[in-house]
Design a protein around this motif. Sequence first.
Motif, PDB file in Angstrom:
ATOM      1  N   LEU A 197       0.875  -1.133   0.085  1.00 55.42           N
ATOM      2  CA  LEU A 197       0.043   0.057   0.040  1.00 55.42           C
ATOM      3  C   LEU A 197       0.957   1.482   0.021  1.00 55.42           C
ATOM      4  O   LEU A 197       1.937   1.450   0.814  1.00 55.42           O
ATOM      5  CB  LEU A 197      -0.678  -0.138   1.282  1.00 55.42           C
ATOM      6  CG  LEU A 197      -1.990  -1.206   1.171  1.00 55.42           C
ATOM      7  CD1 LEU A 197      -2.474  -1.649   2.748  1.00 55.42           C
ATOM      8  CD2 LEU A 197      -3.112  -0.901   0.125  1.00 55.42           C
ATOM      9  N   PRO A 199       0.787   5.530  -0.186  1.00 53.32           N
ATOM     10  CA  PRO A 199       0.351   6.728  -0.271  1.00 53.32           C
ATOM     11  C   PRO A 199       1.025   7.624  -1.335  1.00 53.32           C
ATOM     12  O   PRO A 199       2.241   7.831  -1.052  1.00 53.32           O
ATOM     13  CB  PRO A 199       0.361   7.040   1.337  1.00 53.32           C
ATOM     14  CG  PRO A 199       1.724   6.569   1.904  1.00 53.32           C
ATOM     15  CD  PRO A 199       1.720   5.200   0.993  1.00 53.32           C
ATOM     16  N   ILE A 206      -4.024   6.486  -2.657  1.00 53.87           N
ATOM     17  CA  ILE A 206      -3.559   5.540  -2.218  1.00 53.87           C
ATOM     18  C   ILE A 206      -3.462   4.479  -3.246  1.00 53.87           C
ATOM     19  O   ILE A 206      -4.623   4.128  -3.740  1.00 53.87           O
ATOM     20  CB  ILE A 206      -4.347   5.265  -1.036  1.00 53.87           C
ATOM     21  CG1 ILE A 206      -4.742   6.265   0.106  1.00 53.87           C
ATOM     22  CG2 ILE A 206      -3.725   4.081  -0.091  1.00 53.87           C
ATOM     23  CD1 ILE A 206      -3.384   6.955   0.593  1.00 53.87           C
ATOM     24  N   GLN A 226      -7.598  10.262  -2.836  1.00 48.05           N
ATOM     25  CA  GLN A 226      -7.511  10.817  -1.718  1.00 48.05           C
ATOM     26  C   GLN A 226      -7.563  12.350  -1.417  1.00 48.05           C
ATOM     27  O   GLN A 226      -6.591  13.021  -0.688  1.00 48.05           O
ATOM     28  CB  GLN A 226      -6.285  10.183  -0.865  1.00 48.05           C
ATOM     29  CG  GLN A 226      -6.340  10.409   0.870  1.00 48.05           C
ATOM     30  CD  GLN A 226      -7.638   9.788   1.300  1.00 48.05           C
ATOM     31  OE1 GLN A 226      -8.258   9.123   0.933  1.00 48.05           O
ATOM     32  NE2 GLN A 226      -8.237  10.693   2.644  1.00 48.05           N
ATOM     33  N   PRO A 232      -1.455  12.664   1.385  1.00 49.04           N
ATOM     34  CA  PRO A 232      -1.360  11.341   2.025  1.00 49.04           C
ATOM     35  C   PRO A 232       0.243  10.973   2.055  1.00 49.04           C
ATOM     36  O   PRO A 232       0.723  10.947   0.827  1.00 49.04           O
ATOM     37  CB  PRO A 232      -2.320  10.444   1.110  1.00 49.04           C
ATOM     38  CG  PRO A 232      -2.293  10.916  -0.197  1.00 49.04           C
ATOM     39  CD  PRO A 232      -2.344  12.446   0.108  1.00 49.04           C
ATOM     40  N   LEU A 235       1.162   5.650   6.414  1.00 47.20           N
ATOM     41  CA  LEU A 235       0.246   4.665   6.581  1.00 47.20           C
ATOM     42  C   LEU A 235       0.383   3.689   7.858  1.00 47.20           C
ATOM     43  O   LEU A 235       1.634   3.545   8.296  1.00 47.20           O
ATOM     44  CB  LEU A 235       0.167   3.519   5.564  1.00 47.20           C
ATOM     45  CG  LEU A 235      -0.362   3.782   4.047  1.00 47.20           C
ATOM     46  CD1 LEU A 235      -0.309   2.818   3.102  1.00 47.20           C
ATOM     47  CD2 LEU A 235      -1.739   4.601   4.194  1.00 47.20           C
ATOM     48  N   VAL A 244      -6.983   0.313   6.885  1.00 48.27           N
ATOM     49  CA  VAL A 244      -6.029   1.173   6.571  1.00 48.27           C
ATOM     50  C   VAL A 244      -5.882   2.487   6.981  1.00 48.27           C
ATOM     51  O   VAL A 244      -7.100   3.167   6.633  1.00 48.27           O
ATOM     52  CB  VAL A 244      -5.429   1.258   4.915  1.00 48.27           C
ATOM     53  CG1 VAL A 244      -4.290   2.010   4.933  1.00 48.27           C
ATOM     54  CG2 VAL A 244      -5.397  -0.243   4.546  1.00 48.27           C
ATOM     55  N   TYR A 245      -4.993   3.168   7.812  1.00 49.24           N
ATOM     56  CA  TYR A 245      -5.309   4.576   8.242  1.00 49.24           C
ATOM     57  C   TYR A 245      -4.198   5.416   7.538  1.00 49.24           C
ATOM     58  O   TYR A 245      -2.857   4.858   7.589  1.00 49.24           O
ATOM     59  CB  TYR A 245      -4.966   4.777   9.706  1.00 49.24           C
ATOM     60  CG  TYR A 245      -6.026   3.774  10.322  1.00 49.24           C
ATOM     61  CD1 TYR A 245      -7.263   4.238  10.718  1.00 49.24           C
ATOM     62  CD2 TYR A 245      -5.816   2.951  10.994  1.00 49.24           C
ATOM     63  CE1 TYR A 245      -8.266   3.604  11.332  1.00 49.24           C
ATOM     64  CE2 TYR A 245      -6.610   1.715  11.892  1.00 49.24           C
ATOM     65  CZ  TYR A 245      -7.925   2.301  11.818  1.00 49.24           C
ATOM     66  OH  TYR A 245      -8.861   1.639  12.701  1.00 49.24           O
ATOM     67  N   VAL A 246      -4.593   6.399   6.846  1.00 46.37           N
ATOM     68  CA  VAL A 246      -3.445   7.232   6.229  1.00 46.37           C
ATOM     69  C   VAL A 246      -3.642   8.869   6.602  1.00 46.37           C
ATOM     70  O   VAL A 246      -4.599   9.301   6.946  1.00 46.37           O
ATOM     71  CB  VAL A 246      -3.757   7.271   4.626  1.00 46.37           C
ATOM     72  CG1 VAL A 246      -5.268   7.712   4.282  1.00 46.37           C
ATOM     73  CG2 VAL A 246      -2.759   8.266   4.026  1.00 46.37           C
TER      74      VAL A 246
END
Length: 383
Positions: A197, A199, A206, A226, A232, A235, A244-246
């Motif tokens: 993944l 950013p 993403i 995003q 972004p 992650l 998933v946190y961005v």
Amino acid sequence: MLVLIGSHSQPGLGGVFGGAGLGVYCASVDPASGALSIVDHHALPDPTYVAVSRKRRIVYAASHGVMFEGSPGSGVTALAISPEGRLSRINSRRLDRPHATMVSLDHAEEYAFAACSFGGGIYALRLNADGSIGDVAAAAQFPGEVVVKQGEVPTPIPVPAPPGGQAPPMTVTRMPWYGTTTMPHAIVQTPDRGWLLVPDAGAGKIHSVRFDPATGEMLPRHFLDQRRVAGPRGLALRDAGKVVYVVNEKESTVTAIAFDLASGELAEMQTVSTIPPDSAEQNTASGIAISPDQSRLWITNRGHNSICTFSIDAAGRLVPLGWTETHGRFAMNMSVSKAGDMLFVSNTHSRTVATFRVGASGRPEFLATSDIPTVTCIPLEHA
């Protein structure tokens, strides 16, 4: 406990860091006071981000520049860590794209991954059995314009020298590339090793990239828009990568994303501010860390100079619990200890690392600051 620390050791294109670092640092941590004591350092060109092997006593450092070992590009260097914390060079690998912003490791440690933000590409580097860096297994280029083309060596922007040697703050007006270029800023692998993944701070996307552990092949499959100017940049994963946190640098927000491990598709669940609603400071969000039990998420703010603590509910949604002062300026990065009881924050413009105890609520409780020149990244040593 040892911590490995990356630093800016030369003027960068943005002219905001000052380049006062001496390379990669290894420091010991006093568990009672939280104070850091430098054990050793190893000189490298702009080793701003480092990753530490869980299997071996090796740290991998990404050189965030436009020249590496006499040729255009950037690079990744492997350093051995002695039991006492002494650092010694193993080998390095030059990358033909500039600005290796981040290095991370494959879960089986058969590969190292590098994201070259200003070059617009990502790499998978084979790791040999002894942990040394092998050849480039694969590279991928994201579509769009790049800040620095392959083979190009732009003139560094002069770094201002205000009183005390402090560099000027990075504000949203000092980010002209966001929304107009491709700038992959990080690579995080899912626990099943099947996806990377990425950013893309410049394009505001993403990317999900299919990864083949047998060959190292990387195949971009899907992306999530995003907001092109959100930026972004970092992650964190939860629930085996299903959430998933961005952290969105320019927008000062964090987004929770549902990730389909079968298809690689991403869907936005929630976006929350990382600063209080009444904040008037010019701010950019930066560091991100998740607790080992996946119940808390932390984001650092540069400008507001704070750590925002979030609780995470069963569905993966975020609830802000409050803000804690970083006890320094420009909190670039953070790391949490394996036990989840200590948090380390790099205050780049203050040239300090702040150490916190994680309280019962999950909010950090300040312990100490330690002087580290132009510190950017603080991963923990595995032992």
